[in-house]
Design an enzyme around this catalytic site. Sequence first.
Site, PDB file in Angstrom:
ATOM      1  N   ASP A  89       0.852  -1.186   0.000  1.00  0.00           N
ATOM      2  CA  ASP A  89       0.000   0.000   0.000  1.00  0.00           C
ATOM      3  C   ASP A  89       0.892   1.241   0.000  1.00  0.00           C
ATOM      4  O   ASP A  89       1.717   1.418   0.906  1.00  0.00           O
ATOM      5  CB  ASP A  89      -0.889  -0.008   1.246  1.00  0.00           C
ATOM      6  CG  ASP A  89      -2.033   0.990   1.153  1.00  0.00           C
ATOM      7  OD1 ASP A  89      -1.828   2.064   0.543  1.00  0.00           O
ATOM      8  OD2 ASP A  89      -3.113   0.700   1.689  1.00  0.00           O
ATOM      9  N   ASP A 122       4.293   0.416  -8.209  1.00  0.00           N
ATOM     10  CA  ASP A 122       3.930   1.197  -9.397  1.00  0.00           C
ATOM     11  C   ASP A 122       3.563   2.624  -9.008  1.00  0.00           C
ATOM     12  O   ASP A 122       2.998   3.362  -9.805  1.00  0.00           O
ATOM     13  CB  ASP A 122       2.771   0.530 -10.155  1.00  0.00           C
ATOM     14  CG  ASP A 122       1.466   0.573  -9.376  1.00  0.00           C
ATOM     15  OD1 ASP A 122       1.511   0.652  -8.125  1.00  0.00           O
ATOM     16  OD2 ASP A 122       0.389   0.523 -10.003  1.00  0.00           O
ATOM     17  N   PHE A 149      -2.647  -7.060 -10.416  1.00  0.00           N
ATOM     18  CA  PHE A 149      -2.604  -5.704  -9.904  1.00  0.00           C
ATOM     19  C   PHE A 149      -1.625  -4.851 -10.705  1.00  0.00           C
ATOM     20  O   PHE A 149      -1.908  -3.706 -11.046  1.00  0.00           O
ATOM     21  CB  PHE A 149      -2.192  -5.728  -8.426  1.00  0.00           C
ATOM     22  CG  PHE A 149      -2.097  -4.373  -7.796  1.00  0.00           C
ATOM     23  CD1 PHE A 149      -3.221  -3.759  -7.279  1.00  0.00           C
ATOM     24  CD2 PHE A 149      -0.888  -3.705  -7.721  1.00  0.00           C
ATOM     25  CE1 PHE A 149      -3.140  -2.499  -6.706  1.00  0.00           C
ATOM     26  CE2 PHE A 149      -0.795  -2.452  -7.146  1.00  0.00           C
ATOM     27  CZ  PHE A 149      -1.928  -1.853  -6.629  1.00  0.00           C
TER      28      PHE A 149
END
Length: 255
Positions: free
Chosen positions: A155, A191, A230
Amino acid sequence: MSENSRPKGAPRFPEGPAPDPSGGRFERRIRSFTPRRSRVTTAQGDALRRLWPKWGFDIDGQRVLDLAELFGTEAPVVLEIGFGMGEATAQMAAADPGTCILAVDVHTPGQGNLLNLADRAGLTNVRVANGDAVILLREMLAPESLDGARVYFPDPWPKARHHKRRLIQPDFLTLLAPRLKPGAVLHCATDWEPYAEHMLEVLTAHPDFENTQEDGGYAPRPDFRPLTRFEGQGLRKGHVVHDLLFRRAAAPSGA
């Protein structure tokens, strides 16, 4: 026990992952994760009921793990923190059966999904841990017991007021380093550009880690790290994925 016959308030998986595995026995602190509650499919639930007693455990902080006993082999062990739905973890375990993966997460559907994937593929080199990776590292892993660590797409906590929740911080690296064998590699991927920059900064500054890249920058994506669902979503949005591979120095300062 069927859903209809389960008493109200009774745990859905009584022998499965606990909602609060450490039972509040450790200090309250800012955590890098929030437990996510979502629907568990029939296949995931079946895997949790059948396989959790065999391949899963709660991070209760009450014992030091014997990893050779846990996996039934003296093979090298890599810690993976935050595996999501487990697809990449299962792929890496299948591609490298000589390496054991200790996979940590708090997401019950993901835990069930990884167990199901491992079972269907006949994998025996995956174990699933439920709970806080910090407690696992601090209370349950012996010094120099890990042959590597992976933190893929944690996260990013993008809001400035939440940056303190990011996992890759100096204190976390100081905790992790002594549990890694000399030369073991911490592999991170994200990312989220600002988080990549933050990771590179804190890892470069930390005395217990050395960048594997001669130019001191990001690394090419290694072939062993699969392209995750993801990650694919991020790439379609125009995000740039950065990999960081840092080696544990010979003598960690926190040892």
